[in-house]
Design a protein around this motif. Structure first.
Motif, short mmCIF file in Angstrom:
data_model
loop_
_atom_site.label_atom_id
_atom_site.label_comp_id
_atom_site.label_asym_id
_atom_site.label_seq_id
_atom_site.Cartn_x
_atom_site.Cartn_y
_atom_site.Cartn_z
N LEU A 69 -7.51 -1.38 40.69
CA LEU A 69 -8.33 -2.03 41.71
C LEU A 69 -9.76 -1.51 41.71
CD1 LEU A 69 -5.78 -2.29 44.65
CD2 LEU A 69 -6.53 -4.10 43.08
N TYR A 79 -4.61 -7.08 50.53
CA TYR A 79 -5.48 -8.25 50.62
C TYR A 79 -6.46 -8.10 51.79
CZ TYR A 79 -7.05 -13.06 50.92
OH TYR A 79 -7.84 -14.18 50.96
N TRP A 124 -9.18 -5.45 50.89
CA TRP A 124 -10.02 -5.69 49.71
C TRP A 124 -11.35 -6.28 50.16
CZ3 TRP A 124 -10.14 -4.40 44.75
CH2 TRP A 124 -10.96 -5.10 43.89
N LYS A 138 -11.55 -12.56 46.68
CA LYS A 138 -10.09 -12.55 46.72
C LYS A 138 -9.56 -13.93 47.05
CE LYS A 138 -10.26 -10.81 51.47
NZ LYS A 138 -9.95 -9.67 52.33
#
Length: 180
Positions: free
Chosen positions: A84, A148, A151, A155
């Motif tokens: 990530l 999610y 982030w 996305k």
């Protein structure tokens, strides 16, 4: 969100048998991004899905994420932070447990050499995978949802099979049919 906005290094995460491998292959073909299936790095080829030693998997993973451009699908939390850190965008997939289980059974029974399969391995129905789908996957879904939420970059959340079909159409993706 357009596909281009996700950038040149895309992670696809989500439950087993959610369509990650197939979506990654479709994006790879359209965008000419090198494709990595983490299952293929994690398991020894020509085995019955035998894991590699962790240090070996991490070395392969870390070498793959150093490239300037890639699409990578799979989870493997042991390597998630560094992946990530390099990603420019993420796609989080969600499908029901029932659909994941049905896809797993279909894959094992009717789709030898499916996209993302392990070279030289024969898929077969395994109690450990069914147990993973029924017990571990619901807990993992919560982690993926939190990832999610947290982030900060580009996305996309695909919440079910309809969202997946819609994104193929929206991004002009062709559904790949052969093993990659």
């Amino acid at each position: 969100m357009t596909l281009a906005q996700l950038g040149p290094r895309i992670c696809i995460i989500g439950p087993s048998n959610s369509g990650k491998s197939t979506l990654a292959a479709a994006i790879s073909q359209q965008q000419s991004l090198p494709l990595t299936h983490l299952d293929q790095l994690y398991h020894q080829p020509h085995s019955n899905w035998v894991p590699r030693p962790t240090y070996e998997f991490l070395a392969l993973h870390d070498a793959a994420i150093e490239a300037d451009r890639w699409i990578m699908e799979g989870n493997y939390s042991v390597s998630m932070p560094q992946r990530l850190d390099r990603a420019t965008g993420i796609i989080v997939m969600e499908v029901s447990t029932a659909l994941s289980l049905a896809r797993y059974l279909r894959r094992c029974l009717f789709e030898p050499g499916h996209i993302g399969s392990l070279e030289g391995a024969q898929d077969s129905i395994k109690w450990s995978m069914i147990k993973h789908l029924l017990i571990a996957t619901p807990k993992n879904r919560k982690r993926y949802q939190q990832l999610y939420q947290d982030w900060n970059g580009p996305k996309v959340l695909l919440n079910g099979a309809r969202d997946l079909q819609a994104i193929y159409k929206e991004w002009g993706l062709t559904h790949p049919t052969q093993s990659t």
